[in-house]
Scaffold this motif. Structure first.
Motif, PDB file in Angstrom:
ATOM      1  N   GLU A   1     -11.060   6.711   2.835  1.00  0.00           N
ATOM      2  CA  GLU A   1     -11.344   7.872   1.981  1.00  0.00           C
ATOM      3  C   GLU A   1     -10.105   8.374   1.248  1.00  0.00           C
ATOM      4  O   GLU A   1     -10.215   8.977   0.184  1.00  0.00           O
ATOM      5  N   PHE A   2      -8.928   8.141   1.814  1.00  0.00           N
ATOM      6  CA  PHE A   2      -7.686   8.510   1.131  1.00  0.00           C
ATOM      7  C   PHE A   2      -7.370   7.456   0.074  1.00  0.00           C
ATOM      8  O   PHE A   2      -7.253   7.761  -1.092  1.00  0.00           O
ATOM      9  N   GLY A   3      -7.176   6.225   0.524  1.00  0.00           N
ATOM     10  CA  GLY A   3      -6.930   5.110  -0.385  1.00  0.00           C
ATOM     11  C   GLY A   3      -5.733   5.295  -1.292  1.00  0.00           C
ATOM     12  O   GLY A   3      -5.756   4.873  -2.448  1.00  0.00           O
ATOM     13  N   CYS A   4      -4.672   5.912  -0.795  1.00  0.00           N
ATOM     14  CA  CYS A   4      -3.479   6.133  -1.620  1.00  0.00           C
ATOM     15  C   CYS A   4      -2.732   4.810  -1.771  1.00  0.00           C
ATOM     16  O   CYS A   4      -1.908   4.441  -0.943  1.00  0.00           O
ATOM     17  N   ASP A   5      -3.064   4.107  -2.833  1.00  0.00           N
ATOM     18  CA  ASP A   5      -2.518   2.778  -3.054  1.00  0.00           C
ATOM     19  C   ASP A   5      -1.261   2.770  -3.916  1.00  0.00           C
ATOM     20  O   ASP A   5      -0.721   1.720  -4.224  1.00  0.00           O
ATOM     21  N   PHE A   6      -0.777   3.929  -4.293  1.00  0.00           N
ATOM     22  CA  PHE A   6       0.385   4.014  -5.166  1.00  0.00           C
ATOM     23  C   PHE A   6       1.339   5.093  -4.666  1.00  0.00           C
ATOM     24  O   PHE A   6       0.933   6.233  -4.460  1.00  0.00           O
ATOM     25  N   CYS A   7       2.591   4.717  -4.450  1.00  0.00           N
ATOM     26  CA  CYS A   7       3.631   5.677  -4.090  1.00  0.00           C
ATOM     27  C   CYS A   7       4.294   6.106  -5.392  1.00  0.00           C
ATOM     28  O   CYS A   7       5.061   5.358  -5.985  1.00  0.00           O
ATOM     29  N   ASP A   8       3.951   7.307  -5.825  1.00  0.00           N
ATOM     30  CA  ASP A   8       4.457   7.841  -7.090  1.00  0.00           C
ATOM     31  C   ASP A   8       5.969   8.020  -7.027  1.00  0.00           C
ATOM     32  O   ASP A   8       6.682   7.625  -7.937  1.00  0.00           O
ATOM     33  N   PHE A   9       6.452   8.631  -5.978  1.00  0.00           N
ATOM     34  CA  PHE A   9       7.888   8.765  -5.763  1.00  0.00           C
ATOM     35  C   PHE A   9       8.155   9.216  -4.336  1.00  0.00           C
ATOM     36  O   PHE A   9       7.274   9.716  -3.654  1.00  0.00           O
ATOM     37  N   THR A  10       9.382   9.019  -3.931  1.00  0.00           N
ATOM     38  CA  THR A  10       9.894   9.616  -2.714  1.00  0.00           C
ATOM     39  C   THR A  10      11.353   9.928  -2.973  1.00  0.00           C
ATOM     40  O   THR A  10      12.053   9.154  -3.625  1.00  0.00           O
ATOM     41  N   GLY A  11      11.794  11.077  -2.535  1.00  0.00           N
ATOM     42  CA  GLY A  11      13.165  11.486  -2.813  1.00  0.00           C
ATOM     43  C   GLY A  11      13.592  12.619  -1.920  1.00  0.00           C
ATOM     44  O   GLY A  11      12.850  13.063  -1.047  1.00  0.00           O
TER      45      GLY A  11
END
Length: 175
Positions: free
Chosen positions: A52-62
């Motif tokens: 249900e989340f399906g977060c397939d893209f890491c937009d950024f981490t910092g």
């Protein structure tokens, strides 16, 4: 295409999975979850693997330097996005100022490799398990991490047509 989850739905699912370890708030229509450092990798994996989340893209981490005060230290901020459902979740991890260390997520999202290297280079945040935590913006022999609030403001003397430009902290004030 999956169903877009509201910040409340995302928050309730994160709390159901991680209990009181995770604090979730709705910040301007986006779920923001504050997770303890020892649950960070699990929370990122959950956001990626939970159907249900399906977060397939890491937009950024910092990183963010919060200073030395009572609420000081660092925050690692990670933005995850579902390209099919069009929802996103932001994860935050608080770290102490003296030894900031968090597990890498480059094994889950290979593009996080560069983001983590930049956060290490600029803030000195160590990503445990990172395959090659080396400088990415500053020269290899650069001392310190320039985005830290305790980093000195002094500059490198620069010549401009024979004139010397003093470091920022040595210039006169115009106020």
């Amino acid at each position: 295409m999956g169903r877009r989850l509201s910040p409340d739905d995302l928050g309730s699912r994160l709390r159901a999975r991680f209990g009181d370890d995770v604090e979730v708030i709705d910040a301007f229509g986006q779920a923001v979850a504050v997770v303890p450092v020892d649950r960070y990798h699990d929370a990122v994996r959950f956001c990626r693997d939970e159907p249900e989340f399906g977060c397939d893209f890491c937009d950024f981490t910092g990183g963010v330097d919060l200073g030395d005060g009572e609420d000081g230290g660092f925050e690692v901020v990670t933005q995850l996005f579902s390209t099919t459902s069009k929802h996103s979740v932001r994860l935050k991890v608080r770290l102490p100022h003296d030894e900031p260390s968090v597990p890498t997520i480059s094994d889950l999202y290979p593009t996080a490799d560069w983001h983590e290297r930049e956060a290490w280079d600029m803030f000195g945040i160590v990503y445990d398990g990172h395959p090659a935590l080396t400088r990415i913006l500053m020269p290899d022999d650069w001392p310190g991490h320039p985005q830290r609030k305790d980093y000195p403001l002094g500059g490198i003397p620069v010549e401009f047509k024979g004139a010397q430009i003093p470091a920022p902290d040595q210039r006169r004030s115009y106020s």
